[in-house]
Design a protein around this motif. Structure first.
Motif, PDB file in Angstrom:
ATOM      1  N   ARG A 143       0.847  -1.192   0.000  1.00  0.00           N
ATOM      2  CA  ARG A 143       0.000   0.000   0.000  1.00  0.00           C
ATOM      3  C   ARG A 143       0.884   1.243   0.000  1.00  0.00           C
ATOM      4  NH1 ARG A 143      -5.114  -1.192   2.200  1.00  0.00           N
ATOM      5  NH2 ARG A 143      -5.701   0.903   1.561  1.00  0.00           N
ATOM      6  N   GLY A 144       0.305   2.359  -0.432  1.00  0.00           N
ATOM      7  CA  GLY A 144       0.991   3.640  -0.386  1.00  0.00           C
ATOM      8  C   GLY A 144       1.699   4.036  -1.659  1.00  0.00           C
ATOM      9  N   GLY A 145       1.606   3.220  -2.695  1.00  0.00           N
ATOM     10  CA  GLY A 145       2.206   3.570  -3.976  1.00  0.00           C
ATOM     11  C   GLY A 145       1.462   4.717  -4.636  1.00  0.00           C
ATOM     12  N   PRO A 146       2.002   5.245  -5.726  1.00  0.00           N
ATOM     13  CA  PRO A 146       1.389   6.407  -6.374  1.00  0.00           C
ATOM     14  C   PRO A 146      -0.029   6.153  -6.892  1.00  0.00           C
ATOM     15  CG  PRO A 146       3.244   5.571  -7.658  1.00  0.00           C
ATOM     16  CD  PRO A 146       3.217   4.811  -6.379  1.00  0.00           C
ATOM     17  N   ASP A 147      -0.393   4.908  -7.145  1.00  0.00           N
ATOM     18  CA  ASP A 147      -1.737   4.599  -7.637  1.00  0.00           C
ATOM     19  C   ASP A 147      -2.724   4.262  -6.525  1.00  0.00           C
ATOM     20  OD1 ASP A 147      -0.859   4.962 -10.240  1.00  0.00           O
ATOM     21  OD2 ASP A 147      -0.355   2.844 -10.500  1.00  0.00           O
ATOM     22  N   SER A 196      -6.519   5.226  -1.806  1.00  0.00           N
ATOM     23  CA  SER A 196      -7.237   5.046  -0.541  1.00  0.00           C
ATOM     24  C   SER A 196      -6.694   6.015   0.503  1.00  0.00           C
ATOM     25  CB  SER A 196      -7.057   3.608  -0.044  1.00  0.00           C
ATOM     26  OG  SER A 196      -5.715   3.395   0.371  1.00  0.00           O
ATOM     27  N   GLN A 197      -7.441   6.179   1.590  1.00  0.00           N
ATOM     28  CA  GLN A 197      -6.966   7.034   2.675  1.00  0.00           C
ATOM     29  C   GLN A 197      -5.655   6.496   3.247  1.00  0.00           C
ATOM     30  OE1 GLN A 197      -8.454  10.041   3.621  1.00  0.00           O
ATOM     31  NE2 GLN A 197      -6.452  10.233   4.557  1.00  0.00           N
ATOM     32  N   ILE A 198      -5.540   5.187   3.391  1.00  0.00           N
ATOM     33  CA  ILE A 198      -4.288   4.592   3.872  1.00  0.00           C
ATOM     34  C   ILE A 198      -3.156   4.961   2.918  1.00  0.00           C
ATOM     35  CG2 ILE A 198      -3.048   2.399   4.223  1.00  0.00           C
ATOM     36  CD1 ILE A 198      -4.947   2.836   6.486  1.00  0.00           C
ATOM     37  N   ASP A 258     -10.539  -0.102   6.265  1.00  0.00           N
ATOM     38  CA  ASP A 258      -9.319  -0.905   6.175  1.00  0.00           C
ATOM     39  C   ASP A 258      -9.087  -1.575   7.522  1.00  0.00           C
ATOM     40  OD1 ASP A 258      -7.820  -0.145   3.542  1.00  0.00           O
ATOM     41  OD2 ASP A 258      -8.457   1.776   4.381  1.00  0.00           O
ATOM     42  N   VAL A 259      -8.673  -2.831   7.488  1.00  0.00           N
ATOM     43  CA  VAL A 259      -8.283  -3.567   8.691  1.00  0.00           C
ATOM     44  C   VAL A 259      -6.836  -3.998   8.492  1.00  0.00           C
ATOM     45  CG1 VAL A 259      -8.710  -5.629  10.102  1.00  0.00           C
ATOM     46  CG2 VAL A 259     -10.641  -4.368   9.100  1.00  0.00           C
ATOM     47  N   ARG A 260      -6.022  -3.777   9.502  1.00  0.00           N
ATOM     48  CA  ARG A 260      -4.613  -4.166   9.390  1.00  0.00           C
ATOM     49  C   ARG A 260      -4.491  -5.675   9.202  1.00  0.00           C
ATOM     50  NH1 ARG A 260      -1.829  -2.883  15.136  1.00  0.00           N
ATOM     51  NH2 ARG A 260      -0.047  -3.835  14.095  1.00  0.00           N
ATOM     52  N   ARG A 261      -3.473  -6.090   8.493  1.00  0.00           N
ATOM     53  CA  ARG A 261      -3.331  -7.503   8.119  1.00  0.00           C
ATOM     54  C   ARG A 261      -3.391  -8.441   9.321  1.00  0.00           C
ATOM     55  NH1 ARG A 261       1.909  -9.439   5.007  1.00  0.00           N
ATOM     56  NH2 ARG A 261       2.143  -7.228   5.293  1.00  0.00           N
ATOM     57  N   SER A 262      -2.708  -8.101  10.411  1.00  0.00           N
ATOM     58  CA  SER A 262      -2.663  -8.999  11.568  1.00  0.00           C
ATOM     59  C   SER A 262      -4.001  -9.102  12.301  1.00  0.00           C
ATOM     60  CB  SER A 262      -1.573  -8.545  12.540  1.00  0.00           C
ATOM     61  OG  SER A 262      -1.858  -7.249  13.039  1.00  0.00           O
ATOM     62  N   ALA A 263      -4.992  -8.279  11.935  1.00  0.00           N
ATOM     63  CA  ALA A 263      -6.292  -8.300  12.616  1.00  0.00           C
ATOM     64  C   ALA A 263      -7.419  -8.765  11.693  1.00  0.00           C
ATOM     65  CB  ALA A 263      -6.602  -6.907  13.169  1.00  0.00           C
ATOM     66  N   ARG A 264      -7.084  -9.203  10.495  1.00  0.00           N
ATOM     67  CA  ARG A 264      -8.116  -9.603   9.536  1.00  0.00           C
ATOM     68  C   ARG A 264      -8.706 -10.970   9.864  1.00  0.00           C
ATOM     69  NH1 ARG A 264      -4.647  -7.465   4.421  1.00  0.00           N
ATOM     70  NH2 ARG A 264      -4.903  -5.269   4.913  1.00  0.00           N
TER      71      ARG A 264
END
Length: 180
Positions: free
Chosen positions: A27-31, A34-36, A113-119
């Motif tokens: 996540r967080g790339g130029p494309d 999302s809010q994250i 969004d839910v963090r990976r460790s809490a999915r």
């Protein structure tokens, strides 16, 4: 027990760990619109490590529902809640108070969004269920909720909360979810 709260500085360390998890999954790339994704780019995880910068970030997010709060062009007032369990940040949900043409096509009223460790523990369902009455209080009924066409988990969350598929556009499934 997990609960929705307004963003708080009390989960600083856990929030940073969650943002690292999002970054590690690409996540967080130029494309990533999302809010994250935007938060990972600006202010960025490094900047948010500073307690004062994090406090300013939390204050900005908590001011977003106000009509006169500064926001980027094309953005609408929105309310964000974080799902926390004690001092553990689990995820976020954002309610956009109205739709722009872009949000009508791809973003919808509600994003989460839910963090990976809490999915896979029901957190997204909990957040969406608890946000729907809040949306209704703002006069939104039904709420548009979208997800990527290949996001089976999010699709199941939306459908379990009563979402009715309208169509698929540009790789996004568009659901209308009753709020009352």
């Amino acid at each position: 027990m997990p609960e929705l709260v307004r963003p708080t500085t009390g989960v600083h360390d856990s929030f940073l760990a969650a943002m690292k998890e999002f970054l590690d999954e690409g996540r967080g790339g130029p494309d990533d619109e999302s809010q994250i994704g935007r938060d990972l780019r600006d202010p960025g995880i490094e900047a948010l490590a500073d307690p004062d910068a994090f406090a300013a970030y939390v204050a900005r997010v908590n001011a977003e529902p106000l009509p006169d709060s500064p926001r980027p062009a094309g953005f609408v007032p929105s309310t964000t809640f974080w799902l926390v369990d004690g001092k553990e940040y689990l995820g976020r949900i954002q309610l956009r108070h109205r739709l722009t043409e872009f949000l009508r096509e791809a973003g919808g009223h509600i994003g989460y969004d839910v963090r990976r460790s809490a999915r896979r523990r029901g957190h997204a369902s909990l957040m969406l269920r608890e946000m729907l009455p809040y949306a209704r209080g703002l006069g939104i009924d039904p709420a548009l909720v979208t997800c990527d066409e290949d996001n089976v988990g999010s699709r199941k969350v939306i459908e379990a909360c009563g979402g009715v598929l309208e169509d698929v556009r540009h790789g996004k499934r568009r659901y209308w979810v009753p709020t009352g």
